[in-house]
Design a protein around this motif. Structure first.
Motif, PDB file in Angstrom:
ATOM      1  N   GLU A 188       0.687  -1.266   0.089  1.00 47.75           N
ATOM      2  CA  GLU A 188      -0.049   0.063   0.045  1.00 47.75           C
ATOM      3  C   GLU A 188       0.745   1.191  -0.154  1.00 47.75           C
ATOM      4  O   GLU A 188       0.263   2.324  -0.240  1.00 47.75           O
ATOM      5  CB  GLU A 188      -1.133   0.018   1.256  1.00 47.75           C
ATOM      6  N   GLY A 189       2.244   1.069   0.320  1.00 48.88           N
ATOM      7  CA  GLY A 189       2.977   2.399   0.003  1.00 48.88           C
ATOM      8  C   GLY A 189       3.916   2.441   0.953  1.00 48.88           C
ATOM      9  O   GLY A 189       5.060   3.482   1.147  1.00 48.88           O
ATOM     10  N   CYS A 190       4.606   1.385   2.154  1.00 48.76           N
ATOM     11  CA  CYS A 190       5.483   1.615   2.808  1.00 48.76           C
ATOM     12  C   CYS A 190       6.702   0.857   2.441  1.00 48.76           C
ATOM     13  O   CYS A 190       6.783   0.123   1.351  1.00 48.76           O
ATOM     14  CB  CYS A 190       5.211   0.813   4.349  1.00 48.76           C
ATOM     15  N   THR A 191       7.912   1.187   2.995  1.00 46.55           N
ATOM     16  CA  THR A 191       9.243   0.532   2.616  1.00 46.55           C
ATOM     17  C   THR A 191       9.466  -0.518   3.861  1.00 46.55           C
ATOM     18  O   THR A 191       8.873  -0.125   5.038  1.00 46.55           O
ATOM     19  CB  THR A 191      10.314   1.396   2.309  1.00 46.55           C
ATOM     20  N   PRO A 192      10.288  -1.660   3.785  1.00 46.87           N
ATOM     21  CA  PRO A 192      10.756  -2.298   5.118  1.00 46.87           C
ATOM     22  C   PRO A 192      11.210  -1.444   6.241  1.00 46.87           C
ATOM     23  O   PRO A 192      10.718  -1.429   7.415  1.00 46.87           O
ATOM     24  CB  PRO A 192      11.665  -3.122   4.446  1.00 46.87           C
ATOM     25  N   GLU A 193      11.938  -0.307   5.685  1.00 46.26           N
ATOM     26  CA  GLU A 193      12.586   0.366   6.877  1.00 46.26           C
ATOM     27  C   GLU A 193      11.659   1.467   7.504  1.00 46.26           C
ATOM     28  O   GLU A 193      11.820   1.511   8.605  1.00 46.26           O
ATOM     29  CB  GLU A 193      13.779   1.311   6.100  1.00 46.26           C
ATOM     30  N   GLN A 194      10.620   1.874   6.768  1.00 46.15           N
ATOM     31  CA  GLN A 194       9.708   2.674   7.476  1.00 46.15           C
ATOM     32  C   GLN A 194       8.801   2.002   8.520  1.00 46.15           C
ATOM     33  O   GLN A 194       8.612   2.509   9.396  1.00 46.15           O
ATOM     34  CB  GLN A 194       8.861   3.191   6.180  1.00 46.15           C
ATOM     35  N   VAL A 195       8.323   0.615   7.839  1.00 47.67           N
ATOM     36  CA  VAL A 195       7.480  -0.004   9.016  1.00 47.67           C
ATOM     37  C   VAL A 195       8.676  -0.653  10.169  1.00 47.67           C
ATOM     38  O   VAL A 195       7.842  -0.326  11.255  1.00 47.67           O
ATOM     39  CB  VAL A 195       7.052  -1.381   8.295  1.00 47.67           C
ATOM     40  N   LYS A 208      11.213   1.157  11.379  1.00 46.80           N
ATOM     41  CA  LYS A 208      11.342   2.348  12.360  1.00 46.80           C
ATOM     42  C   LYS A 208      10.100   2.774  13.210  1.00 46.80           C
ATOM     43  O   LYS A 208      10.290   3.126  14.343  1.00 46.80           O
ATOM     44  CB  LYS A 208      11.835   3.316  11.312  1.00 46.80           C
ATOM     45  N   ALA A 209       8.892   2.396  12.752  1.00 48.62           N
ATOM     46  CA  ALA A 209       7.694   2.782  13.400  1.00 48.62           C
ATOM     47  C   ALA A 209       7.638   2.212  14.584  1.00 48.62           C
ATOM     48  O   ALA A 209       7.465   2.513  15.720  1.00 48.62           O
ATOM     49  CB  ALA A 209       6.504   2.698  12.380  1.00 48.62           C
ATOM     50  N   VAL A 210       7.685   0.980  14.551  1.00 47.99           N
ATOM     51  CA  VAL A 210       7.426  -0.199  15.772  1.00 47.99           C
ATOM     52  C   VAL A 210       8.685  -0.135  16.489  1.00 47.99           C
ATOM     53  O   VAL A 210       8.507  -0.148  17.965  1.00 47.99           O
ATOM     54  CB  VAL A 210       7.085  -1.523  15.376  1.00 47.99           C
ATOM     55  N   GLU A 211       9.955   0.009  15.847  1.00 49.13           N
ATOM     56  CA  GLU A 211      10.924   0.174  17.053  1.00 49.13           C
ATOM     57  C   GLU A 211      11.081   1.395  17.798  1.00 49.13           C
ATOM     58  O   GLU A 211      11.580   1.376  18.673  1.00 49.13           O
ATOM     59  CB  GLU A 211      12.329   0.383  15.998  1.00 49.13           C
ATOM     60  N   LYS A 212      10.409   2.486  17.086  1.00 46.55           N
ATOM     61  CA  LYS A 212      10.300   3.755  17.815  1.00 46.55           C
ATOM     62  C   LYS A 212       9.365   3.683  19.055  1.00 46.55           C
ATOM     63  O   LYS A 212       9.383   4.448  20.041  1.00 46.55           O
ATOM     64  CB  LYS A 212       9.678   4.954  16.948  1.00 46.55           C
ATOM     65  N   LEU A 213       8.325   2.757  18.882  1.00 40.80           N
ATOM     66  CA  LEU A 213       7.557   2.395  19.974  1.00 40.80           C
ATOM     67  C   LEU A 213       8.095   1.448  21.198  1.00 40.80           C
ATOM     68  O   LEU A 213       7.776   1.531  21.996  1.00 40.80           O
ATOM     69  CB  LEU A 213       6.252   1.525  19.444  1.00 40.80           C
ATOM     70  N   GLY A 214       9.297   1.021  20.838  1.00 35.82           N
ATOM     71  CA  GLY A 214      10.109   0.279  21.789  1.00 35.82           C
ATOM     72  C   GLY A 214      10.526  -1.297  21.288  1.00 35.82           C
ATOM     73  O   GLY A 214      11.161  -1.969  22.244  1.00 35.82           O
ATOM     74  N   PHE A 215       9.876  -1.739  20.207  1.00 36.97           N
ATOM     75  CA  PHE A 215      10.395  -3.063  19.875  1.00 36.97           C
ATOM     76  C   PHE A 215      11.908  -3.191  19.684  1.00 36.97           C
ATOM     77  O   PHE A 215      12.590  -2.276  19.197  1.00 36.97           O
ATOM     78  CB  PHE A 215       9.604  -3.335  18.454  1.00 36.97           C
ATOM     79  N   ALA A 216      12.207  -4.512  19.963  1.00 35.72           N
ATOM     80  CA  ALA A 216      13.714  -4.716  19.603  1.00 35.72           C
ATOM     81  C   ALA A 216      14.187  -4.427  18.328  1.00 35.72           C
ATOM     82  O   ALA A 216      15.119  -3.897  17.890  1.00 35.72           O
ATOM     83  CB  ALA A 216      14.147  -6.146  20.265  1.00 35.72           C
ATOM     84  N   MET A 217      13.434  -5.064  17.457  1.00 40.11           N
ATOM     85  CA  MET A 217      13.467  -4.917  16.011  1.00 40.11           C
ATOM     86  C   MET A 217      11.957  -5.021  15.077  1.00 40.11           C
ATOM     87  O   MET A 217      10.939  -5.986  15.725  1.00 40.11           O
ATOM     88  CB  MET A 217      14.436  -5.964  15.251  1.00 40.11           C
TER      89      MET A 217
END
Length: 692
Positions: free
Chosen positions: A495-502, A504-513
């Motif tokens: 729909e429009g994302c790149t792997p890096e964008q996805v 980074k979004a969850v890692e910003k939330l605190g996920f390890a990766m």
């Protein structure tokens, strides 16, 4: 029982007796106050000794009373401390084994403290997202000095008593019988007046402002999303800069702020969740366990070797079985290399290194493993291969041996049916790398015997794993949920994302990766194999074909030097790949999808709420016993951020109606069928309830 009162000569002895660690629950606190009053009113008593029965002085607050009104009912711990500190007769704490949290705060209120060597001393509250709330931050710096006390309080790490022997914490280190030594000491100080109080000690630390600022900078950089460590610094600073009573007041204020914080609630949820996971309602705690004195592992690959190391680390001999000498030699060499790396880092002594290696041996004969108490297969994830292994194990293993499969998705009941003893078959799903990851999914088949389940659950603790019981379904708890997460990640690419964008979004939330870095680490070919099976078994379930296209290019991840990201030789850093991004954009065009900008909020909601909804289905079906079990799977096995408490707890903090509102919105987009709200989620939201 809560506390016992005895008189020995002219010394009163109050013994905390609330197994297993003499937690300071309401009954214990009341009994201490009652004992103190009795001793103070008895003219024949000249001094009072407080100690603990069994294997602890006191481990602090009674965890059974956490989050209940009893925790703060009078007499509170602060009231107990005031009674002790203001007593007209000397009060001596006789410390042994464990003295932590509120137990240490109680000891600090005593006029004197004696201890035996080997006692674990700590204020570990920071690990629950709070700080010591009964004077610990004000009294400990007065007996240990500012630096040592701050380090102990901010880290929460136990220190053995002999390392504190020369500080003001202990008046005497005792050898031999603790009680006799404490009574002898009590007699020597019985007539001493005025009675020394820790609160009256002045802290002399030149240029404390500079040290405290340095501490704030250092702790702030290390604390991450958790507020408690910095609040600990502020409370300890008050011990230097404020009058004692004002410092106590600030400590209490900071404590109450932290107790209400989401981060502390998440940490406490994880603390209790880990303990709850070990309780199986229909398996009594006194169920006799099968002895596990030797283990066999089928398969010397990455997973098999890692599994073997767990048992060797716990002192249990392991045999690894392989069909080819080359594969066996390679597996044993990898194990040796892993241990050598640990040895080089100084995390393993030469003696332990040699002991552990000696416990792991290899064989190519099933007959050699026939007498093992537990055998775990770690072979290729294909039912036909599992069938061959379990039929052979059924032939050779001794009666009563537990036969476990390390399968991550396959039907454990079907695997059990390949044997004549399905009651002895269980799933033990380790997570890679098996010698590092804490999670162990324990999969209970319909025929699994209760003593087998109890034995494996107890064994998980022995090998330092967080054991979580799952019922049988495709993927069990963790992988069944992660499949929905991965599906959404794939749709986001289309729909429009790149792997890096996805990521980074969850890692910003605190996920390890994020999901794509995780795929590259685990191996994208593993998911590809599962999807191929799904296309046959579940043809109505839709997936993005992006991941299949990636695998068709041979980009399996770090092991091939290319996956969703590019990798450089000897460098595990993920570099965005133009080849992959071009492929994704082309695939969107081939599907006729107009790519759009997608916010980080949409990314994180779609990924996490897909976990939550599938988790609700898992609870409905009885695959997981409780929502906290699901959270423990994700905290200990999938890198879910600890300060968020796991997917189900996180949904609770957001409010379940808000989760459903967002899901309804995404149901109007592409693949809306993936957003059908689970009945349990809808029911709890309607009733204003939560998962936990």
């Amino acid at each position: 029982m809560s506390a016992e009162y005895q008189v020995k000569g002219n010394i009163a002895v109050i013994t905390l007796n609330n197994p297993p660690v003499n937690g300071l629950g309401h009954a214990s606190r009341a009994a201490v106050v009652e004992g103190m009053q009795q001793a103070l009113q008895d003219e024949a008593i000249t001094a009072i000794v407080i100690t603990g029965a069994g294997k602890a002085f006191s481990g602090g607050a009674d965890i059974k009373e956490f989050n209940s009104t009893k925790a703060f009912a009078e007499p509170s711990l602060q009231t107990v401390i005031n009674v002790i500190e203001n007593a007209s007769k000397p009060v001596i704490a006789a410390i042994h084994s464990v003295c932590m949290g509120g137990g240490l705060e109680l000891a600090l209120a005593c006029h004197y403290r004696v201890a035996t060597a080997g006692a674990q001393i700590a204020l570990p509250e920071v690990k629950l997202g709070i700080l010591p709330g009964a004077g610990g931050t004000q009294r400990l710096p007065r007996v240990l000095g500012l630096e040592m006390a701050l380090n102990m309080i901010v880290s929460g790490t136990p220190v053995v008593s002999e390392k504190l022997a020369k500080t003001g914490l202990f008046n005497q280190m005792l050898e031999g019988d603790l009680m006799q030594g404490a009574i002898d000491f009590a007699n020597t100080v019985a007539a001493t007046r005025p009675l020394p109080r820790v609160r009256d000690i002045k802290i002399d630390y030149p240029n404390h402002e500079a040290f405290l600022q340095f501490s704030r900078n250092t702790v702030g950089a290390m604390a991450g999303p958790f507020p408690a460590p910095l609040k600990c610094v502020e409370a300890v600073a008050a011990a230097v800069t404020m009058k004692f009573d004002d410092g106590i007041q600030l400590e209490r204020q900071l404590f109450l702020e932290l107790v209400q914080s989401t981060e502390s609630k998440a940490l406490r949820h994880a603390f209790f969740g880990e303990r709850a996971a070990g309780k199986i309602p229909d398996v009594p705690e006194d169920t006799p366990l099968r002895p596990i004195k030797s283990v066999a592992v089928i398969g010397a690959g990455t997973m098999g070797g890692g599994i073997a190391m767990n048992f060797a680390n716990a002192g249990i001999p392991v045999q690894i079985l392989e069909m080819k000498q080359e594969a066996l030699d390679k597996g044993l060499a990898t194990i040796r290399k892993n241990y050598e790396n640990t040895l080089k880092k100084g995390k393993l002594t030469q003696e332990k290194f040699e002991q552990r290696l000696a416990l792991i041996t290899g064989t190519m004969s099933y007959q050699d493993i026939a007498q093992a108490d537990l055998v775990i297969e770690a072979v290729f994830e294909e039912m036909g291969v599992k069938q061959q292994v379990f039929k052979k194990l059924d032939e050779v293993m001794k009666p009563g041996a537990i036969m476990a499969s390390n399968t991550s998705t396959l039907d454990v009941d079907m695997i059990a049916s390949f044997t004549q003893r399905p009651q002895d078959v269980i799933g033990m799903h380790f997570f890679s790398p098996a010698n590092v990851m804490k999670l162990l999914e324990i999969v209970r088949g319909k025929a699994t015997a209760k003593d087998v389940l109890a034995t494996v659950m107890a064994l998980s603790k022995k090998i330092k794993k967080t054991g979580v019981v799952s019922g049988v379904c495709d993927g069990f708890i963790g992988n069944r949920m992660i499949e929905q997460y991965s599906r959404q990640a794939g749709f986001l690419l289309e729909e429009g994302c790149t792997p890096e964008q996805v990521d980074k979004a969850v890692e910003k939330l605190g996920f390890a990766m994020g999901p794509f870095r995780m795929g590259d680490l685990a191996g994208n070919d593993i998911g590809w194999a599962i999807r191929k099976r799904r296309y046959i078994d579940k043809p109505l379930v839709t997936y993005s074909k992006t991941a299949d296209l990636l695998c068709e290019l041979g980009r399996y991840g770090q092991k091939t030097g290319a996956g969703w990201y590019d990798y450089k030789p000897g460098d595990r850093k993920a570099y965005p790949s133009q080849v992959v991004n071009d492929m994704i954009v082309q695939h969107s065009a081939d599907l006729g999808i107009a790519r759009r900008n997608i916010s980080d909020q949409e990314i994180t909601e779609r990924l996490i709420f897909s976990l939550v909804n599938e988790g609700a289905h898992i609870l409905e079906e009885g695959i997981a016993m409780r929502a906290s079990d699901i959270d423990m799977v994700y905290l200990s096995g999938y890198g879910f951020p600890l300060h968020r408490g796991g997917p189900m707890f996180y949904a609770d903090t957001l409010g379940l109606p808000n989760v459903i509102m967002a899901m309804d919105k995404y149901a109007k987009g592409r693949h809306g069928d993936a957003w059908k709200v689970a009945a349990l989620l809808a029911k709890l939201a309607k009733e204003g309830k939560t998962f936990n």
